[in-house]
Design a protein around this motif. Structure first.
Motif, PDB file in Angstrom:
ATOM      1  N   PHE A   1       0.844  -1.202   0.000  1.00  0.00           N
ATOM      2  CA  PHE A   1       0.000   0.000   0.000  1.00  0.00           C
ATOM      3  C   PHE A   1       0.879   1.252   0.000  1.00  0.00           C
ATOM      4  CE2 PHE A   1      -2.545   3.373   1.798  1.00  0.00           C
ATOM      5  CZ  PHE A   1      -3.830   3.153   1.326  1.00  0.00           C
ATOM      6  N   GLY A   2       1.951   1.227   0.798  1.00  0.00           N
ATOM      7  CA  GLY A   2       2.863   2.361   0.848  1.00  0.00           C
ATOM      8  C   GLY A   2       3.473   2.669  -0.503  1.00  0.00           C
ATOM      9  N   LYS A   3       3.832   1.632  -1.227  1.00  0.00           N
ATOM     10  CA  LYS A   3       4.410   1.837  -2.552  1.00  0.00           C
ATOM     11  C   LYS A   3       3.370   2.337  -3.540  1.00  0.00           C
ATOM     12  CE  LYS A   3       6.756  -0.472  -6.378  1.00  0.00           C
ATOM     13  NZ  LYS A   3       7.287  -1.742  -6.919  1.00  0.00           N
ATOM     14  N   ASN A   4       2.194   1.739  -3.510  1.00  0.00           N
ATOM     15  CA  ASN A   4       1.157   2.080  -4.489  1.00  0.00           C
ATOM     16  C   ASN A   4       0.675   3.514  -4.367  1.00  0.00           C
ATOM     17  OD1 ASN A   4       1.256  -0.519  -5.510  1.00  0.00           O
ATOM     18  ND2 ASN A   4      -0.447  -1.265  -4.266  1.00  0.00           N
ATOM     19  N   PHE A   5       0.732   4.071  -3.167  1.00  0.00           N
ATOM     20  CA  PHE A   5       0.228   5.428  -2.952  1.00  0.00           C
ATOM     21  C   PHE A   5       1.339   6.413  -2.595  1.00  0.00           C
ATOM     22  CE2 PHE A   5      -3.510   2.802  -2.477  1.00  0.00           C
ATOM     23  CZ  PHE A   5      -4.522   3.563  -3.055  1.00  0.00           C
ATOM     24  N   LYS A   6       2.568   6.074  -2.949  1.00  0.00           N
ATOM     25  CA  LYS A   6       3.682   6.940  -2.568  1.00  0.00           C
ATOM     26  C   LYS A   6       3.669   8.244  -3.355  1.00  0.00           C
ATOM     27  CE  LYS A   6       8.580   6.923  -1.430  1.00  0.00           C
ATOM     28  NZ  LYS A   6       9.844   6.175  -1.392  1.00  0.00           N
ATOM     29  N   VAL A   7       3.872   9.327  -2.624  1.00  0.00           N
ATOM     30  CA  VAL A   7       3.957  10.682  -3.179  1.00  0.00           C
ATOM     31  C   VAL A   7       5.091  11.391  -2.439  1.00  0.00           C
ATOM     32  CG1 VAL A   7       1.502  10.839  -3.806  1.00  0.00           C
ATOM     33  CG2 VAL A   7       2.257  11.531  -1.514  1.00  0.00           C
ATOM     34  N   PRO A   8       5.493  12.586  -2.880  1.00  0.00           N
ATOM     35  CA  PRO A   8       6.490  13.336  -2.097  1.00  0.00           C
ATOM     36  C   PRO A   8       5.961  13.600  -0.684  1.00  0.00           C
ATOM     37  CG  PRO A   8       6.251  14.280  -4.282  1.00  0.00           C
ATOM     38  CD  PRO A   8       5.148  13.272  -4.138  1.00  0.00           C
ATOM     39  N   GLN A   9       6.639  13.076   0.330  1.00  0.00           N
ATOM     40  CA  GLN A   9       6.094  13.145   1.680  1.00  0.00           C
ATOM     41  C   GLN A   9       6.091  14.548   2.254  1.00  0.00           C
ATOM     42  OE1 GLN A   9       9.399  10.425   3.127  1.00  0.00           O
ATOM     43  NE2 GLN A   9       9.152  11.675   4.952  1.00  0.00           N
ATOM     44  N   GLU A  10       6.878  15.440   1.682  1.00  0.00           N
ATOM     45  CA  GLU A  10       6.896  16.819   2.160  1.00  0.00           C
ATOM     46  C   GLU A  10       5.700  17.606   1.646  1.00  0.00           C
ATOM     47  OE1 GLU A  10       9.263  15.484   0.282  1.00  0.00           O
ATOM     48  OE2 GLU A  10      10.874  15.018   1.698  1.00  0.00           O
ATOM     49  N   ASN A  11       5.020  17.084   0.630  1.00  0.00           N
ATOM     50  CA  ASN A  11       3.914  17.830   0.025  1.00  0.00           C
ATOM     51  C   ASN A  11       2.857  16.846  -0.471  1.00  0.00           C
ATOM     52  OD1 ASN A  11       2.409  19.960  -1.007  1.00  0.00           O
ATOM     53  ND2 ASN A  11       3.533  20.015  -2.933  1.00  0.00           N
ATOM     54  N   ILE A  12       2.097  16.287   0.472  1.00  0.00           N
ATOM     55  CA  ILE A  12       1.097  15.284   0.129  1.00  0.00           C
ATOM     56  C   ILE A  12      -0.128  15.969  -0.483  1.00  0.00           C
ATOM     57  CG2 ILE A  12      -0.416  13.481   1.040  1.00  0.00           C
ATOM     58  CD1 ILE A  12       1.610  13.078   3.284  1.00  0.00           C
ATOM     59  N   PRO A  13      -0.522  15.597  -1.693  1.00  0.00           N
ATOM     60  CA  PRO A  13      -1.716  16.206  -2.302  1.00  0.00           C
ATOM     61  C   PRO A  13      -2.957  15.919  -1.466  1.00  0.00           C
ATOM     62  CG  PRO A  13      -0.436  14.997  -3.939  1.00  0.00           C
ATOM     63  CD  PRO A  13       0.141  14.639  -2.604  1.00  0.00           C
ATOM     64  N   PRO A  14      -3.841  16.902  -1.279  1.00  0.00           N
ATOM     65  CA  PRO A  14      -5.066  16.678  -0.497  1.00  0.00           C
ATOM     66  C   PRO A  14      -5.900  15.511  -1.013  1.00  0.00           C
ATOM     67  CG  PRO A  14      -4.749  19.022  -0.902  1.00  0.00           C
ATOM     68  CD  PRO A  14      -3.713  18.306  -1.714  1.00  0.00           C
ATOM     69  N   SER A  15      -5.913  15.292  -2.315  1.00  0.00           N
ATOM     70  CA  SER A  15      -6.689  14.185  -2.872  1.00  0.00           C
ATOM     71  C   SER A  15      -6.121  12.835  -2.425  1.00  0.00           C
ATOM     72  CB  SER A  15      -6.702  14.255  -4.405  1.00  0.00           C
ATOM     73  OG  SER A  15      -5.372  14.230  -4.924  1.00  0.00           O
TER      74      SER A  15
END
Length: 403
Positions: A266-280
């Motif tokens: 799950f962590g890999k599938n939804f990984k984004v830049p952790q400093e700027n997580i998109p609200p969506s």
């Protein structure tokens, strides 16, 4: 061997391994040891907690390391020290495994330990016994062959350098530092599964949902490893720390605070830049983890949610370890050491033992007793670990607090 009678040591990273290393060096007679840490609120790395005001009451959430166990006598001594300082306690609640609402207590755990008011109290106690400079970001280090010292950013020269963190930052920091063999050990890959052909450190990423319900769920356990596609762990912070502080006078508080940690996939599938997580992404992750929580606990409905916070634990847990046969890395030619749980087993005990071992290695080198490096070849092996780390036990090591 250092020419100085009281060598200077710079430790980059104020997690458990770096703090324990600093304290042990002090015990061994090194009086000029500095720990540089990026933490804004505190040192401690993954051994941290978050305190949040909910409905007029202060609540504690463990949002990375959840608990630890003991199987090494050296670490048992550290735990005894921490207990004497009121920094740790035995977690007496039920811990086990959960699948589709069915809970089985873990019979392999002899004793589980947590901080007295969040895991942060463990790191705070250790940090109070070391010279920690924070928040400090070290962006450049370089080995100067002529002086045989390390230039550490704007902080001057040091006889020894210790890298006590991992991930992209450690990889980048050492990429042009003048010690290529050690840098080869710090190269990192982020993934949810191990590729044995890729001889780099593998780190997983995990999503963490901190959630509070207006009333208790009345579940029969306090912590559980979960068999589910989306979540790997849940724990009841309110039950863990129910006696940590007195409630605000005149206010009855029935809030129950939980930590929900995702699976590696799950962590890999939804990984984004952790400093700027998109609200969506934040919204989707929160909904998915809460849905998985309901499924795992067998609850179609849960009490009203009064607080949520989701965060990405980008460099979460190592899924492989360096197969060097040592608990630390030491390059005697460059007066350079590395410590961390990825050098033994991924847990607080592993981090502490690595820091201890490196401190003693440096003391021997400084005194001219040992001039040998550890094995500096990047050969990694799979770690025996759950998604949130390893929990080694030894039934012969039972901690009995003094009354």
């Amino acid at each position: 061997m250092s020419s100085s009678r009281d060598p200077t040591v710079a430790i980059i990273g104020g997690g458990i391994s770096g703090l324990v290393c600093a304290i042990r060096l002090n015990q061994l007679g090194f009086s000029r040891v500095t720990v540089f840490d990026t933490g804004k609120r505190a040192a401690g790395g993954r051994c941290s907690s978050r305190k949040t005001m909910i409905n007029g009451q202060l609540h504690t959430f463990d949002h990375s390391c959840q608990y630890f166990t003991v199987s090494d006598r050296r670490f048992a001594n550290i735990v005894s020290f921490l207990h004497n300082k009121n920094a740790v306690k035995i977690w007496t609640g039920k811990i086990g495994h959960l699948k589709s609402g069915t809970f089985h207590e873990d019979s392999n755990i002899t004793q589980a330990f947590i901080g007295t008011d969040g895991m942060q109290t463990v790191a705070d106690c250790l940090a109070s016994n070391a010279n920690v400079q924070r928040p400090v970001w070290i962006s450049e280090v370089f080995w100067e062959e002529g002086s045989r010292k390390w230039k550490v950013d704007r902080f001057g020269f040091y006889d020894y350098l210790i890298i006590a963190h991992n991930g992209k930052c450690a990889d980048k920091l050492m990429s042009s530092a003048g010690a290529p063999e050690v840098h080869s050990l710090l190269r990192v890959r982020f993934n949810d599964v191990l590729n044995p052909r890729d001889q780099r450190m593998h780190l997983c990423s995990l999503w963490v949902l901190l959630i509070a319900f207006e009333t208790p769920l009345k579940l029969c356990f306090e912590g559980a490893h979960i068999d589910h596609d989306d979540i790997s762990w849940i724990s009841n912070n309110t039950a863990k720390y129910r006696n940590a502080r007195e409630p605000v006078a005149g206010k009855k508080d029935s809030t129950e605070c939980w930590t929900i940690i995702s699976t590696k996939a799950f962590g890999k599938n939804f990984k984004v830049p952790q400093e700027n997580i998109p609200p969506s992404t934040e919204k989707v992750v929160t909904e998915r983890l809460l849905t998985a929580f309901k499924a795992a606990t067998g609850r179609k409905e849960v009490p009203r949610v009064c607080y949520t916070r989701v965060q990405l634990w980008g460099a979460a847990v190592p899924i492989n370890v360096l197969g060097s046969g040592a608990d630390c890395v030491f390059d005697c030619r460059h007066h350079l050491g590395v410590c961390g749980d990825w050098l033994s087993y991924p847990c607080i005990q592993g981090a502490a033992i690595s820091g201890l071992s490196l401190a003693e290695k440096i003391q021997q080198h400084s005194a001219g007793q040992s001039a040998t490096s550890t094995r500096l070849h990047p050969t990694f092996t799979a770690a025996t670990t759950s998604a949130i780390g390893s929990f080694p036990t030894d039934k012969s090591l039972i901690f009995t607090p003094k009354s």
